[in-house]
Design a protein around this motif. Sequence first.
Motif, PDB file in Angstrom:
ATOM      1  N   ALA A 233     -61.118  -6.462  10.200  1.00  0.00           N
ATOM      2  CA  ALA A 233     -62.530  -6.292   9.848  1.00  0.00           C
ATOM      3  C   ALA A 233     -63.323  -5.747  11.027  1.00  0.00           C
ATOM      4  N   ASN A 234     -63.015  -6.252  12.210  1.00  0.00           N
ATOM      5  CA  ASN A 234     -63.736  -5.870  13.417  1.00  0.00           C
ATOM      6  C   ASN A 234     -63.465  -4.435  13.820  1.00  0.00           C
ATOM      7  N   SER A 238     -67.593   1.349  10.582  1.00  0.00           N
ATOM      8  CA  SER A 238     -68.669   0.934   9.679  1.00  0.00           C
ATOM      9  C   SER A 238     -68.826   1.854   8.485  1.00  0.00           C
ATOM     10  N   HIS A 241     -66.484   0.693   5.813  1.00  0.00           N
ATOM     11  CA  HIS A 241     -67.017  -0.500   5.141  1.00  0.00           C
ATOM     12  C   HIS A 241     -68.072  -0.078   4.113  1.00  0.00           C
ATOM     13  N   THR A 253     -64.949  -6.400   4.313  1.00  0.00           N
ATOM     14  CA  THR A 253     -66.336  -6.087   4.650  1.00  0.00           C
ATOM     15  C   THR A 253     -67.181  -7.345   4.729  1.00  0.00           C
ATOM     16  N   TRP A 256     -66.537  -8.803   7.991  1.00  0.00           N
ATOM     17  CA  TRP A 256     -67.227  -7.982   8.999  1.00  0.00           C
ATOM     18  C   TRP A 256     -68.695  -8.392   9.104  1.00  0.00           C
ATOM     19  N   GLY A 265     -69.142  -9.155  16.312  1.00  0.00           N
ATOM     20  CA  GLY A 265     -68.585  -7.925  15.766  1.00  0.00           C
ATOM     21  C   GLY A 265     -68.552  -6.813  16.794  1.00  0.00           C
TER      22      GLY A 265
END
Length: 284
Positions: A233-234, A238, A241, A253, A256, A265
């Motif tokens: 997730a990290n 973006s 996502h 997401t 995240w 994050g």
Amino acid sequence: MAQHNLISFWLLDKPTMLTKLLSVLGLKGHWDSWLHTRHIDVSHELKVLVFRELKDKTVSIVDAESYRKFSNHRGQWALQCKGWSVEVEFDESILLWHIATDLCFHSDDDNGDAKIAPYVGISRAMSNYMLFLLVARPFMLTAGIGQIRFGDTCAEAKNFFGRAGTAHPDAGPAARMVLGVSAEIAPRDVKGDRSKSVLFDACRLAKSLLELPPRKRWRVIRVVWVEMLCYAANKCRSNFHAKQLSGGGELLTVVWFLMAHLGVGEQYRIEAGHARAKLIVEKN
């Protein structure tokens, strides 16, 4: 929460005229991803586990160095007590731990223990979800050769079961057959590294896990999966996502967003000498 299971795929993937045609057209991967993917609800227990693990780990972040270690960990914290290593590519870690998780599940007689069963279910749900991302959403993971490893691992499994004269065994017998293979010598020392299969490396990992008491075994497995979920997730960009939000979103997401809420994050930076998170906003 999408689910894709490698052992089930091995056992159900049978050659037909349609799959041969799709292979020629280069579409079989998309077909397999659609056909062998199912969806389950995200359990309350899984949500609580992810939140607690993230919250507990944020306590240890006090400076830039501890933040760097946190953001790059994908299982190490859970394994330090055993001295094990996961110093391989991330896609390889997913495949290794996915197969090892299933091998432990199908060979473990204690899965029905009321105190263990919930964590077994959570571990398998995260394992199957991460494999789904590897197969169907590779752009959401760090760059690698995950689909090549997936293909080579499936091919080696089919060859293995074919040589054993049981091309399509049930999941339990299939897992026990794999665990029956001697794992004293590393597979790469025998066959070299031309094939990217991780089948028997995962067998060695599963055998190490099976040496642990059941409760400790599944505690290690579930925490490794939480760390890998958070790592993925990290590291996911973006814009990817955001892209998935238009299609209904991904659990990845949500994780995240949770990490952003907790200030850990990738969109945050820890300033040197301070335990304060600074939000970075970039213009596109």
